[in-house]
Design a protein around this motif. Structure first.
Motif, mmCIF file in Angstrom:
data_model
loop_
_atom_site.group_PDB
_atom_site.id
_atom_site.type_symbol
_atom_site.label_atom_id
_atom_site.label_comp_id
_atom_site.label_asym_id
_atom_site.label_seq_id
_atom_site.Cartn_x
_atom_site.Cartn_y
_atom_site.Cartn_z
ATOM 1 N N MET A 1 92.822 67.568 34.794
ATOM 2 C CA MET A 1 92.919 66.237 33.499
ATOM 3 C C MET A 1 92.267 64.745 34.415
ATOM 4 O O MET A 1 93.148 64.447 34.995
ATOM 5 N N ARG A 2 91.937 64.453 33.302
ATOM 6 C CA ARG A 2 91.724 62.922 33.880
ATOM 7 C C ARG A 2 92.797 62.182 32.538
ATOM 8 O O ARG A 2 92.106 62.365 30.968
ATOM 9 N N ASP B 1 91.928 63.639 29.175
ATOM 10 C CA ASP B 1 91.139 65.055 28.815
ATOM 11 C C ASP B 1 90.885 65.965 30.231
ATOM 12 O O ASP B 1 91.383 65.561 31.558
ATOM 13 N N ALA B 2 90.798 66.909 29.642
ATOM 14 C CA ALA B 2 90.267 67.868 30.339
ATOM 15 C C ALA B 2 89.377 68.062 31.885
ATOM 16 O O ALA B 2 88.348 67.460 30.649
ATOM 17 N N GLU B 3 88.892 67.944 32.737
ATOM 18 C CA GLU B 3 88.031 67.067 34.213
ATOM 19 C C GLU B 3 87.098 68.213 33.368
ATOM 20 O O GLU B 3 87.637 69.395 34.257
ATOM 21 N N LEU C 1 92.763 58.205 37.253
ATOM 22 C CA LEU C 1 93.229 58.726 37.776
ATOM 23 C C LEU C 1 92.624 60.658 37.388
ATOM 24 O O LEU C 1 92.857 60.973 36.536
ATOM 25 N N LEU C 2 92.799 61.740 38.544
ATOM 26 C CA LEU C 2 92.492 63.147 38.552
ATOM 27 C C LEU C 2 93.829 63.732 38.810
ATOM 28 O O LEU C 2 94.073 63.175 40.001
ATOM 29 N N ALA C 3 94.268 63.934 37.831
ATOM 30 C CA ALA C 3 95.803 64.594 37.969
ATOM 31 C C ALA C 3 95.710 66.148 38.153
ATOM 32 O O ALA C 3 94.988 66.549 36.530
#
Length: 251
Positions: free
Chosen positions: A74-75, A52-54, A35-37
């Motif tokens: 963030m991932r 984790d930072a994307e 998921l990317l948020a």
């Protein structure tokens, strides 16, 4: 212990994406399909979840520096449940399919990692440097969670019924639509807001699709910034429409 608060328990569902309530998103992670948020929007989680930072590619960094448009993501990955929210804004789920979705990045809460996003430009009718608008174009197949300040209005656009929206209130629209940025005033008066009405730039949509509008011309306060100079205050110059609402919309 007894309290009406216990009526707001965690909602159990088999769906990967669901709304815990009108202002909170619930996403289930199962070790695949990350998921990317939006950074900083996690309010709670259960299970073995990592954040984790994307990474942003060089092209994305250049686009962000040039236009101000882009996503700080963030991932989220692992196994568990993540709850996301941002300033108690209303959350809405959309399925992105072949047509794609064009959206102001300030209103994106989360998206499937399978989706692709890039910055695109919406030109103004007048061809004046600095008077266009930059947006994100999201393509692929997956879900996107958008945020609005209050309950939004979804307007249908058809070939015989075009729609005009305030450039500061529009949230997203179908990528397939033809879009033009304009101001209902003569060209010599484009540097000022329309008469004494307080209205300025608008987007005109034509074709087949939808336009999503929120009941507010102000953006989330964590992005509020005052546009520089007199020109910016009237939706022109370096900050463009940002200067009209002290928000995060580039023109």
């Amino acid at each position: 212990m007894q309290s009406p608060l216990f009526a707001h328990n965690d909602l159990q569902t088999q769906e990967r994406w669901s709304l815990q309530n009108a202002q909170m998103l619930r996403v289930t992670l199962q070790g695949h399909d990350d998921l990317l948020a939006r950074k900083g929007t996690m309010v709670a989680y259960q299970g073995m979840v990592e954040f984790d930072a994307e990474y942003r590619g060089q092209g994305q960094r250049r686009a962000r520096a040039h236009t101000g448009e882009g996503l700080d993501l963030m991932r989220c990955h692992g196994q568990g449940t993540v709850y996301l929210a941002n300033l108690a804004q209303h959350v809405h789920l959309l399925d992105v399919e072949q047509d794609g979705l064009t959206v102001d990045s300030s209103y994106v809460l989360a998206m499937d990692s399978s989706l692709h996003h890039e910055v695109i430009a919406v030109d103004s009718l007048y061809g004046i440097s600095g008077s266009g608008k930059y947006q994100l174009n999201i393509t692929g197949r997956g879900k996107v969670a958008l945020m609005t300040s209050g309950a939004p209005l979804l307007m249908r656009v058809t070939p015989d019924r075009y729609v005009n929206c305030d450039a500061d209130a529009i949230v997203a629209w179908s990528t397939s639509l033809r879009v033009q940025m304009q101001a209902q005033t003569h060209s010599s008066g484009v540097w000022r807001r329309r008469g004494s009405t307080g209205e300025g730039w608008e987007l005109s949509f034509m074709g087949s699709g939808f336009a999503l509008v929120q009941p507010s011309e102000l953006l989330p306060p964590q992005h509020a910034q005052i546009g520089g100079g007199v020109a910016a205050q009237f939706g022109m110059g370096q900050q463009g429409v940002r200067g009209q609402n002290q928000g995060n919309v580039w023109s």
